[in-house]
Motif scaffolding. Structure first.
Motif, PDB file in Angstrom:
ATOM      1  N   ASP A 167      21.198  91.800 104.975  1.00 61.58           N
ATOM      2  CA  ASP A 167      22.683  91.135 104.756  1.00 61.58           C
ATOM      3  C   ASP A 167      22.960  90.699 103.230  1.00 61.58           C
ATOM      4  O   ASP A 167      21.352  91.098 102.798  1.00 61.58           O
ATOM      5  N   LEU A 168      23.338  90.385 102.585  1.00 56.49           N
ATOM      6  CA  LEU A 168      23.856  89.670 101.851  1.00 56.49           C
ATOM      7  C   LEU A 168      22.614  88.444 101.265  1.00 56.49           C
ATOM      8  O   LEU A 168      22.144  88.217 100.086  1.00 56.49           O
ATOM      9  N   ALA A 169      22.972  87.654 101.960  1.00 59.49           N
ATOM     10  CA  ALA A 169      21.924  86.573 101.310  1.00 59.49           C
ATOM     11  C   ALA A 169      20.450  87.090 101.400  1.00 59.49           C
ATOM     12  O   ALA A 169      19.634  86.255 100.599  1.00 59.49           O
ATOM     13  N   THR A 170      19.690  87.233 102.386  1.00 62.53           N
ATOM     14  CA  THR A 170      18.352  87.901 102.677  1.00 62.53           C
ATOM     15  C   THR A 170      18.479  88.884 100.875  1.00 62.53           C
ATOM     16  O   THR A 170      17.745  88.580 100.806  1.00 62.53           O
ATOM     17  N   ALA A 171      19.243  89.721 100.679  1.00 62.33           N
ATOM     18  CA  ALA A 171      19.569  90.666  99.732  1.00 62.33           C
ATOM     19  C   ALA A 171      19.080  89.579  98.587  1.00 62.33           C
ATOM     20  O   ALA A 171      17.739  90.136  97.336  1.00 62.33           O
ATOM     21  N   VAL A 172      19.266  88.618  97.787  1.00 63.80           N
ATOM     22  CA  VAL A 172      19.628  87.536  96.739  1.00 63.80           C
ATOM     23  C   VAL A 172      18.507  87.201  96.638  1.00 63.80           C
ATOM     24  O   VAL A 172      17.806  87.219  95.916  1.00 63.80           O
ATOM     25  N   GLN A 173      18.002  86.261  98.611  1.00 60.96           N
ATOM     26  CA  GLN A 173      16.551  86.278  97.990  1.00 60.96           C
ATOM     27  C   GLN A 173      15.263  86.805  97.588  1.00 60.96           C
ATOM     28  O   GLN A 173      14.297  85.973  97.609  1.00 60.96           O
ATOM     29  N   ARG A 174      15.427  87.788  98.300  1.00 60.73           N
ATOM     30  CA  ARG A 174      14.773  88.713  98.177  1.00 60.73           C
ATOM     31  C   ARG A 174      14.638  90.003  96.776  1.00 60.73           C
ATOM     32  O   ARG A 174      13.928  90.117  96.337  1.00 60.73           O
ATOM     33  N   ALA A 175      16.032  89.746  95.728  1.00 53.87           N
ATOM     34  CA  ALA A 175      16.524  89.985  94.630  1.00 53.87           C
ATOM     35  C   ALA A 175      15.141  89.421  93.724  1.00 53.87           C
ATOM     36  O   ALA A 175      14.099  89.639  92.739  1.00 53.87           O
ATOM     37  N   ALA A 176      15.149  88.228  94.376  1.00 49.08           N
ATOM     38  CA  ALA A 176      15.222  86.663  93.420  1.00 49.08           C
ATOM     39  C   ALA A 176      13.346  87.128  93.087  1.00 49.08           C
ATOM     40  O   ALA A 176      12.702  86.671  92.406  1.00 49.08           O
ATOM     41  N   ALA A 177      13.108  86.791  94.080  1.00 49.26           N
ATOM     42  CA  ALA A 177      11.649  87.084  94.715  1.00 49.26           C
ATOM     43  C   ALA A 177      10.889  88.173  93.949  1.00 49.26           C
ATOM     44  O   ALA A 177      10.070  88.503  93.253  1.00 49.26           O
ATOM     45  N   GLU A 178      11.543  89.662  93.944  1.00 48.24           N
ATOM     46  CA  GLU A 178      11.326  90.763  93.231  1.00 48.24           C
ATOM     47  C   GLU A 178      11.265  90.739  92.204  1.00 48.24           C
ATOM     48  O   GLU A 178      10.246  90.925  91.063  1.00 48.24           O
ATOM     49  N   LEU A 179      12.382  90.101  91.522  1.00 49.31           N
ATOM     50  CA  LEU A 179      12.226  89.150  89.667  1.00 49.31           C
ATOM     51  C   LEU A 179      11.571  88.371  89.345  1.00 49.31           C
ATOM     52  O   LEU A 179      10.547  88.372  88.470  1.00 49.31           O
ATOM     53  N   THR A 180      10.837  87.674  90.463  1.00 51.46           N
ATOM     54  CA  THR A 180       9.820  86.691  89.741  1.00 51.46           C
ATOM     55  C   THR A 180       8.720  87.322  89.746  1.00 51.46           C
ATOM     56  O   THR A 180       8.266  87.258  89.209  1.00 51.46           O
ATOM     57  N   ASP A 181       8.370  88.229  91.203  1.00 53.23           N
ATOM     58  CA  ASP A 181       6.944  89.114  90.306  1.00 53.23           C
ATOM     59  C   ASP A 181       6.731  89.911  89.704  1.00 53.23           C
ATOM     60  O   ASP A 181       5.986  89.690  88.869  1.00 53.23           O
ATOM     61  N   LEU A 182       8.915  90.376  89.411  1.00 49.67           N
ATOM     62  CA  LEU A 182       7.776  91.789  88.010  1.00 49.67           C
ATOM     63  C   LEU A 182       7.474  90.697  87.145  1.00 49.67           C
ATOM     64  O   LEU A 182       7.423  90.932  85.597  1.00 49.67           O
ATOM     65  N   CYS A 183       8.643  89.705  86.674  1.00 47.85           N
ATOM     66  CA  CYS A 183       8.230  88.500  85.543  1.00 47.85           C
ATOM     67  C   CYS A 183       6.611  88.770  85.415  1.00 47.85           C
ATOM     68  O   CYS A 183       5.778  88.536  84.174  1.00 47.85           O
ATOM     69  N   LEU A 184       5.716  88.288  86.118  1.00 46.37           N
ATOM     70  CA  LEU A 184       4.480  87.553  86.475  1.00 46.37           C
ATOM     71  C   LEU A 184       3.779  89.337  86.428  1.00 46.37           C
ATOM     72  O   LEU A 184       2.749  88.733  85.539  1.00 46.37           O
ATOM     73  N   GLN A 185       4.041  89.734  86.649  1.00 48.79           N
ATOM     74  CA  GLN A 185       2.958  91.488  86.427  1.00 48.79           C
ATOM     75  C   GLN A 185       3.510  91.548  84.901  1.00 48.79           C
ATOM     76  O   GLN A 185       2.396  92.034  85.109  1.00 48.79           O
ATOM     77  N   HIS A 186       4.663  91.520  83.929  1.00 46.74           N
ATOM     78  CA  HIS A 186       4.245  91.829  83.119  1.00 46.74           C
ATOM     79  C   HIS A 186       3.791  90.557  82.232  1.00 46.74           C
ATOM     80  O   HIS A 186       4.535  90.594  80.667  1.00 46.74           O
ATOM     81  N   GLY A 187       3.568  89.774  82.432  1.00 53.23           N
ATOM     82  CA  GLY A 187       2.906  88.413  81.723  1.00 53.23           C
ATOM     83  C   GLY A 187       4.061  88.008  81.159  1.00 53.23           C
ATOM     84  O   GLY A 187       3.569  87.369  80.518  1.00 53.23           O
ATOM     85  N   LEU A 188       5.006  88.106  81.895  1.00 48.66           N
ATOM     86  CA  LEU A 188       6.100  86.727  81.891  1.00 48.66           C
ATOM     87  C   LEU A 188       5.803  85.628  82.128  1.00 48.66           C
ATOM     88  O   LEU A 188       5.509  85.641  83.358  1.00 48.66           O
ATOM     89  N   ARG A 189       6.822  84.047  82.044  1.00 42.18           N
ATOM     90  CA  ARG A 189       6.972  83.673  82.550  1.00 42.18           C
ATOM     91  C   ARG A 189       8.058  83.377  84.249  1.00 42.18           C
ATOM     92  O   ARG A 189       8.575  85.108  83.988  1.00 42.18           O
ATOM     93  N   VAL A 190       7.907  82.920  84.877  1.00 39.81           N
ATOM     94  CA  VAL A 190       8.547  82.581  85.886  1.00 39.81           C
ATOM     95  C   VAL A 190      10.395  82.463  85.254  1.00 39.81           C
ATOM     96  O   VAL A 190      10.091  82.377  84.337  1.00 39.81           O
ATOM     97  N   PRO A 191      11.089  83.249  85.665  1.00 38.03           N
ATOM     98  CA  PRO A 191      12.777  82.860  85.612  1.00 38.03           C
ATOM     99  C   PRO A 191      13.005  81.749  85.337  1.00 38.03           C
ATOM    100  O   PRO A 191      12.726  80.626  86.400  1.00 38.03           O
ATOM    101  N   GLU A 192      13.728  81.191  84.628  1.00 39.96           N
ATOM    102  CA  GLU A 192      14.022  79.372  84.017  1.00 39.96           C
ATOM    103  C   GLU A 192      15.118  79.169  85.315  1.00 39.96           C
ATOM    104  O   GLU A 192      14.599  78.716  85.249  1.00 39.96           O
TER     105      GLU A 192
END
Length: 276
Positions: A167-192
């Motif tokens: 569903d849409l709400a879960t998709a948003v939450q999962r996307a945000a979690a994935e993007l945050t994790d990807l930032c860390l994997q690439h040695g970046l700060r978490v999203p502002e």
């Protein structure tokens, strides 16, 4: 940083009536958030399609499941086109976005919110430390292909990817979690911040996530707060900077879901496990 304003009404109504007390102070914020604007809405079934200018009887009706979007690069408070868009917007679900571009991102229509994929409309307030390797990692996931160069569209790309399976709400939450994790994997700060409004013909989702340690010295503590109020005939959700008496705040990493069918409101708790 940008500004977000969304409203879901019990019955179709003009935008400037649905948010009569809020629209002017919201628009005034474009003195700072002056890098373009966007207005989107889902038409009422009985409104003639905007594309038809013939005036002939029997003209096709608007498609209530296809979003209308108007975007421009000028300053909203100084823009005749913005006033026309606000006057034209009418429906049960509407949102407005004022853009303050992230440093280094060009001002062009393709970078101007809101963005659309099929029946889904997305607008973002926040910033991600974007690098080419991070962009490539996100695009390799196979979500929506961005039209522009913003970090926002990459977030939206991940949302559309997860939306295929949940569903849409879960998709948003999962996307945000994935993007945050990807930032860390690439040695970046978490999203502002990953604050966003996402709507379909059936619901509007508001999501709040931000890292207060990245706040600029001059920035107000509640700059990234998303607040909402439930009234008898509407639910409004918006960034700060407008009158918000009686509003509640969307919690960190929570998703607020507003149903078009009955104006019911549900708060999805933060994900315990990302699950993506």
């Amino acid at each position: 940083m940008c500004r977000l304003l969304g409203v879901v009404s019990r019955d179709p109504i003009a935008l400037d009536r649905a948010v009569a007390e809020e629209i002017e102070p919201f628009t005034a914020q474009s003195e700072i958030h002056r890098d373009g604007w966007g207005v989107s809405w889902f038409d009422d079934e009985d409104v003639p399609a905007e594309r038809d200018t013939s005036g002939e009887r029997g003209a096709p009706l608007a498609d209530p499941r296809r979003p209308q979007i108007r975007r421009h690069l000028d300053v909203a408070r100084e823009s005749a086109a913005y006033r026309e868009a606000v006057a034209a917007a009418r429906g049960p679900m509407m949102l407005v976005h004022l853009r303050r571009a992230s440093p280094g991102l060009p001002l062009r229509i393709a970078n101007t919110h809101p963005f659309r994929e099929g029946e889904t409309v997305f607008a973002h307030n926040g910033q991600v430390d974007l690098t080419d390797p991070l962009r490539d990692s996100i695009l390799a996931r196979g979500g929506r292909t961005p039209e522009g160069t913003t970090d926002s569209e990459l977030f939206f790309s991940l949302i559309t990817l997860h939306q295929r399976e949940t569903d849409l709400a879960t998709a948003v939450q999962r996307a945000a979690a994935e993007l945050t994790d990807l930032c860390l994997q690439h040695g970046l700060r978490v999203p502002e911040a990953l604050n966003c409004l996402v709507m379909t013909p059936d619901e509007m989702v508001a999501y709040q996530q931000h890292d207060p340690t990245q706040a600029a010295r001059h920035q107000k503590a509640d700059m990234y707060a998303l607040r909402y109020r439930i009234d008898a005939d509407r639910v409004i959700v918006a960034s700060t900077g407008i009158p918000q008496t009686g509003h509640l705040e969307v919690g960190e990493r929570q998703a607020l879901v507003i149903a078009r069918s009955d104006l019911s409101v549900a708060v999805r708790p933060a994900l315990e496990e990302p699950g993506w």
